[in-house]
Design an enzyme around this catalytic site. Structure first.
Site, PDB file in Angstrom:
ATOM      1  CE  LYS A 270      -3.787  -2.046   2.717  1.00 51.08           C
ATOM      2  NZ  LYS A 270      -4.908  -1.796   1.799  1.00 51.08           N
ATOM      3  NE  ARG A 344     -10.998  -9.447  -2.326  1.00 56.34           N
ATOM      4  CZ  ARG A 344     -11.291  -8.473  -3.185  1.00 56.34           C
ATOM      5  NH1 ARG A 344     -11.550  -8.770  -4.446  1.00 56.34           N
ATOM      6  NH2 ARG A 344     -11.332  -7.214  -2.792  1.00 56.34           N
TER       7      ARG A 344
END
Length: 495
Positions: A270, A344
């Site tokens: 990130k 996920r």
């Protein structure tokens, strides 16, 4: 890690504190005539007319007047939002209490149960300090004054007592979420998640099962294991089971939570700006374990399972790489094209495991899953995607009663088209367009047939900078605890 006790002694009746302010709530269209005369200058000049949010303090008589606006426009979120500041005041006042006077017109417009419940939640959140690692916090703790409620309508006393009891319990678990969510990743690790879960289980007589790395490998949970490969903090799956003493339904609810104690993005790292906020990537799991604690302490008559996948996503020579393929618990092969879409992967294994082993009637997951949901809904609502109209409607009802907002998003089959992989069964990303929706379609692949399931993306509501309604600002909110408590109550009443 024990759950903190409530910070305020709250009761109904005359305030027991030696020194306290009376807090008089006023509706603009029911402004008492004696106050119009007493404060003629203030009312004539518009300084205080009862408009929503106006505050006027009479220091001589130690009375604070709080305006709530017109009766026809009053909503519980408009009442509750003012009490965060009074919680903060109690934190600064040395032992000075607050006696809250509720006018009859207010408890007729909104139930006394709801008003007291949400005010208690706001006060407890406002008084709760989040700078727990600061030297100032350790050295300057002050005595918190008592709070009491005085009802103008004595007939609403039982309602108010119900709201008070419920508020004391639920607010404690909301602050529990906020507390662990705000701790940095070097203070709250996957192992600390186990410790916290054990304390909640111990306090409420819950069955707890912890899967460490050897058990996860034995169960072939490739999703959870792949996420933690770059970290020295080992992954966990934690199961909490609540069996009510007096069940009122055979319907069973499973609550699944994403618990990334820190998410650097892994190899798909990130940007540095605001990366510190990724300690909040465990808010879904934090909500799951605290919600089941609140449900159990309230003694609600619905069987509930809370299951969380806990890991840390870090870059390392051993970390999973873009293009790698793993096999999930349910046998699906997944191509990881972006290691920053890791939540996920964790959720997929937990959803599959709980679906196969427990066969719940209803199952939902909470996760700070996508930035895309913030683009869609901002910080005012969580996005809900579901395969069941029945569960969606129950969630909508719970959202209204709890004032924790949700918004239904589509789960059309077209959103799964871009999840196709040329080497595996599925890939973990589908591009920027409809990112929240394709993420939900990914999760749907791990839901067992016949289970009513909903995905709740709380990326926009788990933490926020500005207070809004019943949601506190300046950090983690504890969003979801009230929603889930109300959902369980709705399930219990459903025939």
């Amino acid at each position: 890690m024990k759950l903190d006790k409530n910070k305020i002694q709250i009761s109904i009746g005359k305030n027991p504190s030696k020194t306290f302010y009376k807090l008089q709530l006023l509706l603009k269209d029911h402004f008492p005539e004696n106050l119009k005369t007493k404060f003629s200058f203030q009312t004539a000049s518009g300084i205080f007319t009862g408009e929503n949010g106006q505050i006027f303090t009479d220091e001589v008589e130690k009375i604070i007047y709080l305006g709530l606006g017109e009766t026809s426009k009053i909503k519980i979120r408009g009442v509750a939002q003012h009490f965060f500041q009074f919680g903060e005041k109690l934190k600064k006042w040395e032992g000075v209490g607050l006696e809250i006077h509720l006018p009859k017109v207010l408890t007729n417009s909104l139930s006394a149960d709801l008003v007291v419940y949400q005010i208690v939640n706001s006060l407890e959140q406002g008084v709760y300090a989040i700078n727990v690692l600061a030297k100032e916090y350790k050295e300057n703790s002050k005595k918190i004054g008592n709070v009491s409620f005085i009802l103008q309508d004595a007939a609403k006393l039982k309602e108010a007592e119900k709201g008070l009891k419920r508020g004391k319990i639920v607010s404690r678990y909301i602050n529990g979420v906020r507390h662990i969510a705000h701790l940095p990743a070097n203070h709250f690790t996957p192992e600390e998640f186990v410790s916290r879960s054990k304390e909640i289980a111990k306090d409420n007589g819950l069955k707890i099962t912890v899967f460490d790395e050897p058990q996860l490998k034995k169960e072939k949970m490739g999703g959870i294991l792949s996420v933690c490969e770059g970290s020295d903090k080992k992954a966990k799956m934690i199961l909490l089971e609540y069996t009510p003493v007096k069940p009122i339904t055979k319907k069973k609810l499973a609550i699944i939570g994403k618990g990334l104690t820190f998410d650097s993005g892994g190899i798909s790292i990130k940007p540095a700006q605001d990366m510190h906020e990724m300690k909040y990537d465990m808010c879904g799991a934090a909500t799951a374990i605290h919600a089941i604690g609140a449900i159990a302490e309230l003694g609600l008559g619905v069987p509930v399972i809370a299951a969380i996948g806990v890991a840390e996503n870090m870059p390392d020579a051993a970390a999973i790489k873009p293009g790698d393929v793993y096999t999930a618990y349910n046998g699906i092969t997944v191509e990881v094209q972006n290691t920053d879409a890791e939540g996920r992967l964790v959720l997929g294994d937990v959803l599959s495991y709980v679906g196969k082993k427990f066969k719940p009637d209803y199952m939902l997951d909470l996760a700070t899953l996508t930035g895309a949901i913030i683009i869609s809904l901002g910080h005012e609502a969580a996005g809900v995607m579901s395969n069941s109209d029945v569960l969606t409607n129950l969630l909508k009802e719970a959202s209204i009663s709890s004032d924790e907002r949700i918004w239904e998003m589509p789960l059309w089959e077209e959103y799964s088209e871009d999840l196709k992989s040329d080497i595996a069964d599925i890939r973990n990303v589908a591009g920027r367009a409809g990112g929240s929706l394709s993420a939900a379609k990914f999760l749907e692949r791990f839901v067992e047939p016949g289970i009513a399931w909903a995905h709740i993306d709380i990326a926009g509501t788990a933490w926020r900078k500005k207070t809004s309604g019943t949601q506190i600002g300046n950090g983690p909110t504890g969003y979801g605890v009230r929603l889930l408590v109300d959902l369980v109550e709705k399930i219990g009443k459903k025939k």
